[in-house]
Scaffold this active site. Sequence first.
Site, PDB file in Angstrom:
ATOM      1  N   GLN A  69       0.842  -1.194   0.000  1.00 45.66           N
ATOM      2  CA  GLN A  69       0.000   0.000   0.000  1.00 45.66           C
ATOM      3  C   GLN A  69       0.877   1.244   0.000  1.00 45.66           C
ATOM      4  O   GLN A  69       1.810   1.353   0.807  1.00 45.66           O
ATOM      5  CB  GLN A  69      -0.924   0.024   1.240  1.00 45.66           C
ATOM      6  CG  GLN A  69      -1.904   1.190   1.215  1.00 45.66           C
ATOM      7  CD  GLN A  69      -2.879   1.176   2.388  1.00 45.66           C
ATOM      8  OE1 GLN A  69      -2.707   0.418   3.344  1.00 45.66           O
ATOM      9  NE2 GLN A  69      -3.900   2.021   2.312  1.00 45.66           N
ATOM     10  N   HIS A 107      -8.537   1.926  -1.173  1.00 48.73           N
ATOM     11  CA  HIS A 107      -8.820   1.936  -2.611  1.00 48.73           C
ATOM     12  C   HIS A 107      -8.786   0.526  -3.166  1.00 48.73           C
ATOM     13  O   HIS A 107      -8.017  -0.318  -2.698  1.00 48.73           O
ATOM     14  CB  HIS A 107      -7.856   2.839  -3.379  1.00 48.73           C
ATOM     15  CG  HIS A 107      -6.410   2.559  -3.112  1.00 48.73           C
ATOM     16  ND1 HIS A 107      -5.758   2.981  -1.976  1.00 48.73           N
ATOM     17  CD2 HIS A 107      -5.493   1.883  -3.833  1.00 48.73           C
ATOM     18  CE1 HIS A 107      -4.509   2.585  -2.014  1.00 48.73           C
ATOM     19  NE2 HIS A 107      -4.312   1.901  -3.132  1.00 48.73           N
TER      20      HIS A 107
END
Length: 139
Positions: free
Chosen positions: A93, A99
């Site tokens: 990430q 997301h």
Amino acid sequence: MSDTIFSKIIAGEIPCHKVYEDDQVLAFLDIHPISEGHTLIIPKEAAATIDALSDEASAAIGKALPRIARAVMQVSGCEHYNILQNNGVPAHQAVFHVHFHIIPKHADGSGLGIGWKSRDFDHGKGAEMARAMAAAIGG
Ligand code: AMP
């Protein structure tokens, strides 16, 4: 939670190539795509990782994802795709606002590459772990 590039996109302070928006969800093209049509779907709620996301925002994302996937398929021409959702630095990430990636897998081989090394499964430990997880979920 600190401001991220995605909260700035939600606020309209940074431009994006918008694909979809409702009151809880925004989707836009990834600016560094790994294949043509690579799209990001984000909740407007500011949570760094999915375990911190509310039920309401999760439901809104869940409703939008298949619709956006169909649009990605139709426009990019892909028949196959991956949905990727990274949580934490060791899990790749980079932006700390939840997301989902929709990543087309094209005939030229572009798309997500996965190193999937399966391990032996211990049924005793597995049963214990499943019971503990079920208890942690509760309800
Ligand atoms: P992750 O590694 O799952 O955190 O992925 C973050 C993604 O955000 C990467 O694929 C980036 O290319 C993408 N990204 C970063 N900044 C922007 C931006 N301003 N517009 C669109 N995508 C972005």
